[in-house]
Every structure is written in C-alpha cells, then in structure tokens.
Design a protein around this motif. Structure first.
Motif, short mmCIF file in Angstrom:
data_model
loop_
_atom_site.label_atom_id
_atom_site.label_comp_id
_atom_site.label_asym_id
_atom_site.label_seq_id
_atom_site.Cartn_x
_atom_site.Cartn_y
_atom_site.Cartn_z
N TRP A 284 -34.69 -10.06 32.81
CA TRP A 284 -35.31 -11.25 33.42
C TRP A 284 -34.59 -12.49 32.89
CZ3 TRP A 284 -39.44 -10.91 36.94
CH2 TRP A 284 -39.88 -9.62 37.18
N ASP A 285 -33.67 -13.01 33.69
CA ASP A 285 -32.75 -14.07 33.30
C ASP A 285 -33.27 -15.41 33.82
OD1 ASP A 285 -30.68 -15.80 32.76
OD2 ASP A 285 -29.15 -14.65 33.84
N PHE A 286 -33.74 -16.25 32.88
CA PHE A 286 -34.31 -17.55 33.26
C PHE A 286 -33.24 -18.58 33.61
CE2 PHE A 286 -36.82 -21.48 32.48
CZ PHE A 286 -37.94 -21.17 33.24
N ASN A 287 -31.97 -18.29 33.25
CA ASN A 287 -30.88 -19.19 33.66
C ASN A 287 -31.15 -20.61 33.14
OD1 ASN A 287 -28.63 -20.25 35.04
ND2 ASN A 287 -29.74 -20.41 36.98
N ASN A 288 -31.45 -20.72 31.85
CA ASN A 288 -32.01 -21.97 31.31
C ASN A 288 -31.09 -23.18 31.39
OD1 ASN A 288 -30.22 -21.32 29.25
ND2 ASN A 288 -31.80 -21.05 27.68
N LEU A 289 -29.79 -22.98 31.34
CA LEU A 289 -28.88 -24.13 31.37
C LEU A 289 -28.86 -24.80 32.73
CD1 LEU A 289 -25.86 -22.82 29.25
CD2 LEU A 289 -27.83 -24.20 28.52
N ASN A 290 -29.40 -24.12 33.74
CA ASN A 290 -29.44 -24.67 35.10
C ASN A 290 -30.86 -24.94 35.57
OD1 ASN A 290 -26.52 -24.63 35.79
ND2 ASN A 290 -26.78 -22.44 35.43
N GLN A 291 -31.79 -25.10 34.60
CA GLN A 291 -33.15 -25.58 34.88
C GLN A 291 -33.32 -26.94 34.20
OE1 GLN A 291 -34.64 -23.57 36.98
NE2 GLN A 291 -33.20 -21.88 36.64
N SER A 292 -34.44 -27.60 34.43
CA SER A 292 -34.71 -28.86 33.73
C SER A 292 -34.90 -28.59 32.24
CB SER A 292 -35.96 -29.53 34.30
OG SER A 292 -35.73 -29.94 35.64
N PRO A 293 -34.56 -29.56 31.39
CA PRO A 293 -34.66 -29.33 29.94
C PRO A 293 -36.10 -29.09 29.49
CG PRO A 293 -33.30 -31.25 30.44
CD PRO A 293 -33.98 -30.86 31.71
N ASN A 294 -36.23 -28.67 28.26
CA ASN A 294 -37.51 -28.35 27.65
C ASN A 294 -38.53 -29.48 27.86
OD1 ASN A 294 -39.64 -27.67 25.99
ND2 ASN A 294 -38.40 -27.31 24.17
N PRO A 295 -39.59 -29.25 28.66
CA PRO A 295 -40.57 -30.31 28.90
C PRO A 295 -41.44 -30.60 27.69
CG PRO A 295 -41.32 -28.30 29.91
CD PRO A 295 -39.94 -28.02 29.38
N GLY A 296 -41.43 -29.69 26.70
CA GLY A 296 -42.21 -29.92 25.50
C GLY A 296 -41.78 -31.13 24.70
N THR B 266 -35.74 -6.73 29.16
CA THR B 266 -35.06 -7.78 28.40
C THR B 266 -35.41 -9.13 29.01
OG1 THR B 266 -33.20 -6.34 27.84
CG2 THR B 266 -32.81 -8.71 27.71
N VAL B 267 -35.70 -10.11 28.16
CA VAL B 267 -35.89 -11.49 28.62
C VAL B 267 -34.72 -12.31 28.10
CG1 VAL B 267 -37.41 -13.47 28.73
CG2 VAL B 267 -38.39 -11.17 28.55
N LYS B 268 -34.03 -12.96 29.03
CA LYS B 268 -32.77 -13.64 28.71
C LYS B 268 -32.89 -15.15 28.94
CE LYS B 268 -27.89 -13.73 30.21
NZ LYS B 268 -27.38 -13.92 28.83
N ASP B 269 -32.44 -15.92 27.96
CA ASP B 269 -32.22 -17.37 28.05
C ASP B 269 -33.41 -18.15 28.59
OD1 ASP B 269 -29.71 -16.82 27.09
OD2 ASP B 269 -28.73 -16.87 29.05
N PRO B 270 -34.54 -18.13 27.86
CA PRO B 270 -35.68 -18.96 28.25
C PRO B 270 -35.45 -20.42 27.86
CG PRO B 270 -36.14 -17.92 26.17
CD PRO B 270 -34.79 -17.39 26.61
N ILE B 271 -36.27 -21.29 28.41
CA ILE B 271 -36.36 -22.65 27.89
C ILE B 271 -37.31 -22.65 26.69
CG2 ILE B 271 -37.20 -24.99 28.34
CD1 ILE B 271 -34.67 -24.65 29.78
N THR B 272 -38.48 -22.04 26.85
CA THR B 272 -39.45 -21.95 25.76
C THR B 272 -39.82 -20.48 25.53
OG1 THR B 272 -41.24 -22.48 27.34
CG2 THR B 272 -40.33 -24.30 26.04
N TYR B 273 -40.98 -20.03 26.00
CA TYR B 273 -41.46 -18.70 25.64
C TYR B 273 -40.92 -17.64 26.60
CZ TYR B 273 -44.94 -21.74 23.43
OH TYR B 273 -45.58 -22.73 22.72
N CYS B 274 -40.62 -16.48 26.06
CA CYS B 274 -40.20 -15.35 26.90
C CYS B 274 -41.40 -14.76 27.64
CB CYS B 274 -39.52 -14.29 26.04
SG CYS B 274 -37.91 -14.79 25.38
N GLY C 208 -30.37 -22.57 24.06
CA GLY C 208 -31.43 -23.36 24.67
C GLY C 208 -30.96 -24.53 25.50
N ASN C 209 -31.96 -25.22 26.05
CA ASN C 209 -31.73 -26.42 26.85
C ASN C 209 -32.84 -27.41 26.55
OD1 ASN C 209 -31.26 -28.36 28.76
ND2 ASN C 209 -31.60 -27.05 30.53
N PRO C 210 -32.61 -28.46 25.77
CA PRO C 210 -31.31 -28.90 25.26
C PRO C 210 -30.94 -28.31 23.90
CG PRO C 210 -32.94 -30.57 24.81
CD PRO C 210 -33.66 -29.49 25.56
N THR C 211 -31.92 -27.75 23.18
CA THR C 211 -31.65 -27.25 21.83
C THR C 211 -32.36 -25.92 21.62
OG1 THR C 211 -33.53 -28.54 20.99
CG2 THR C 211 -31.34 -29.53 20.77
#
Length: 399
Positions: free
Chosen positions: A86-98, A144-152, A173-176
């Motif tokens: 399950w690939d969240f493709n985090n570098l191509n989503q909006s950054p961590n809203p937290g 497998t959970v791949k490249d989340p922004i926050t929680y898998c 991560g995105n951004p860190t």
C-alpha cells in the motif's frame, strides 16, 4: 461496469470500489500488469475480505490527499485486509498537515481548550494510509505500508482485532521524517493482537494512545514481535486520563533513538493524570542508535530519554519488566527511568543483562517518582550503578 487496469497509469478506484460494493464476501484483485492506481478512499463493508498478492502494489495517485482505505460504515464488523504493498506516494501528496495549527485544533479539540471532548475521525486530510473506526472483528495481515505522510495503520473503537505480519517501508517523509507511526491505536480499542511488525518507522512502530484523536480506554492488548531498525521508538503507551490496562508487550528487538519502550503522558500537560495497570514487558533485546537530523538537538549521542521511559504524571498499579538485554555502544541514557510525580504501586524488574560499552557512567535504574513496592531479581549491571533513588521507594525486595 468499470475496467480494472492495473497498468500504473489509469485510475482503478471506481473498478475496485464497484467490486467492494458488489456484496461479495471475498474480493481478490489479480496480480496487476504494473500496479493499481487509486485517487479516492476505498471503502470496505462488513463481512468482506479484500485480498492482494503480497507483492502487488496499490498506489495513491499524485495529489489525491486522502486515505487509501477505511470501513464504509460505522459499527462495521468482520473485515479482513490481506496482502499488497500500500504505497501512499507521500512525496506527491500535500505535506504533513499536522504542522498546521488549524488542523490540530480541528482534530484534537481535547488538547486545545475542551478537555471533555471526544474527537471523532472526520474526512480531513491527515496523511494516514489506512484507518478503521468502530469495527468489531478486524484482521489486517501480510501486507506492506509504504511511504506514509503520518500513520501507516490507524484505528479507534475497534475490538477483537488482529494485526499480523505487517511491514513498513518508509522514506524520509514529506516534509520531514516525523509523525510516521506504524500501527497507531487510538482510544476505545480492546481485545487486540499485534504480531510480527517489522521495519523502520520515524515515530512509534506500535503506539497505544488512549487520549489522542479519540479519547477512551485501551485494554486487553497483546503486542508480540516488534522488529525495528533505527526507529524512533518500538512501543509507546499513552494516557492523560483514559486508562491503559492489561497490556502484554513481548519480543521487541532493534535499535531506537528515543526509547525502546515508553509509558508516556502527553504535551501540553492538562492537569489530569495518566492511568495504567497490569503492564507486562518481557523479552526486550536492543540498544540506542544515532538520532536522525529531525530529532538531533545538538550531539546525536545526547539522549534525554531512558531506554525504558516512564513519564511524569502517571498512576500505575502493576508493572513487570522481565528478561531485558541491552548492550549499549553510543548512549549513556539510563536503562530504566521513573520520572517525577509518577506513582507505581508494584514494580518488578528481573532477569536483566545491562552492558555499558560507551566509556561513560550509565545508571541502570533512576527513580524520581513514588514506588510502593520494588522487586529486583537476577540483574547484571557490570560496574554500573544499579539504582539511583531521587524519589520515594517504600519497599525494595530481592526475588
């Protein structure tokens, strides 16, 4: 009828959702030509199993900014997710809203001026990959959970659940590389088993947080088999008012740069007290590792937190630590620390091998809290100090 492409280009959301809405009890996706693409959250119903091959990838399309999977209705039951990357493709989503205070106030009102509220999950983009809310009998396995922004994987008010053989594959991560939990359990969860979770997480590999996105007790949970390499923390328990009770943590391996296991409160302090009881910690094999830059406050070998950290402002009835082996090379942080203003009725520490190869003094156990009965047995600390008591211990016994 929608076409299932699996070519890594066309959107497969509608085709997969149509299968889920068909009422079939088992939905098994064929091995894709390349990978499946989705642009909206898939919603699985009660009495359904969704299966993919263990190496079949399902990928969130660029700028979709949504969960990949959740239960379709509240009070769902008998759901199983098996297989897939399950690939969240985090570098191509909006950054961590937290990082955004507006998001935090909406998602965690009980931490921002409304201490009696219970924040329920909503459709705000949170950077989480898979989420379940109010499900009875849930199974998540062999994926497998791949490249989340926050929680898998996140869940709240879920009971009778099993998480088994789940792997984490995280970039920075995105951004860190922050807030990237593996299995994140929020309030209201009970009767669960988490087994054989593996990989590097840039936050907790397993977190049981009774007061986070949802308030509520967390009870009767087995955690068995946590394998983490250069992760922030192996297992975290958190309570600021709701109870965390009857938790078994065993067979934790690896290297961690915050602590291996943390029994924690939360920030900011609310004036309430955390509550935990009957916590068993057994078969722990690990040591510290160098901090990554996001968590490095100066010297990367300077650690504030103990290997087993018991935070301030918590009341604990019974706590057992048995068969812990730490061979430390870089950090002289204490092996166990009980912080100020924490009360423990009964704590036993047995069968310990504590090896200090840092060349610096390293105290095995530091107590700044209040312990009614402390039991020690078969502890090898070499030349290090066994106990530094800056708090209160009413009774110490060797067993």
């Amino acid at each position: 009828m929608y076409i299932l492409h699996g070519n890594g280009i066309d959107d497969d959301t509608n085709a997969i959702q149509e299968l889920l809405d068909s009422g079939k009890s088992v939905i098994e996706l064929p091995v894709p030509q390349k990978h499946y693409c989705i642009s909206k959250t898939l919603k699985i119903h009660s009495n359904q199993t969704l299966k993919l091959g263990e190496t079949s990838t399902i990928r969130l399309m660029d700028m979709s900014d949504c969960l990949m999977l959740q239960n379709a209705e509240e009070d769902a039951h008998d759901i199983c997710i098996e297989g897939g990357i399950w690939d969240f493709n985090n570098l191509n989503q909006s950054p961590n809203p937290g990082k955004n205070r507006e998001f935090r106030e909406a998602s965690y009102p009980h931490l921002f001026g409304d201490p009696d509220s219970v924040a329920i999950y909503n459709d705000m983009y949170s950077g989480t990959v898979i989420r379940f809310y109010k499900v009875t009998r849930l199974s998540v396995r062999n994926l497998t959970v791949k490249d989340p922004i926050t929680y898998c994987i996140q869940m709240a008010y879920v009971k009778y659940f099993t998480v088994d053989n789940v792997r984490f594959d995280q970039n920075f991560g995105n951004p860190t590389a922050e807030n990237m939990d593996g299995i994140h359990i929020d309030g209201g969860c009970r009767f669960g088993s988490i087994r054989n979770v593996q990989g590097t997480c840039y936050d907790d590999i397993v977190a049981l947080n009774a007061n986070d996105a949802c308030d509520g007790p967390i009870e009767d949970i087995q955690i068995d088999g946590v394998f983490g390499d250069n992760s922030l923390r192996g297992v975290r328990l958190l309570s600021i008012k709701s109870e965390v009770n009857r938790i078994s943590i065993s067979n934790v391996f690896g290297t961690y740069y915050q602590n291996c296991i943390g029994l924690t409160y939360f920030y900011p302090r609310t004036g309430t007290r955390g509550k935990m009881s009957h916590i068993s910690i057994r078969n722990i094999y690990g040591n510290n590792c160098a901090r990554i830059p996001e968590y490095n406050k100066g010297d990367s070998s300077n650690y504030k937190f103990a290997f087993l950290w018991i935070d301030s402002d918590i009341d604990i009835d019974f706590l057992t630590v048995d068969n812990l082996m730490r061979k430390e090379e870089i950090s002289n942080a204490n092996t166990i620390k009980v912080c100020k203003n924490t009360n423990i009725k009964n704590m036993s520490v047995t069968n310990i091998i504590h090896q200090n190869n840092t060349g610096k003094p390293l105290t095995f156990f530091v107590n700044e809290g209040n312990i009614d009965s402390l039991y020690f047995g078969n502890i090898d600390t070499s030349d290090d100090v066994l106990l530094e008591n800056n708090g209160t211990v009413k009774s110490i016994k060797e067993i």
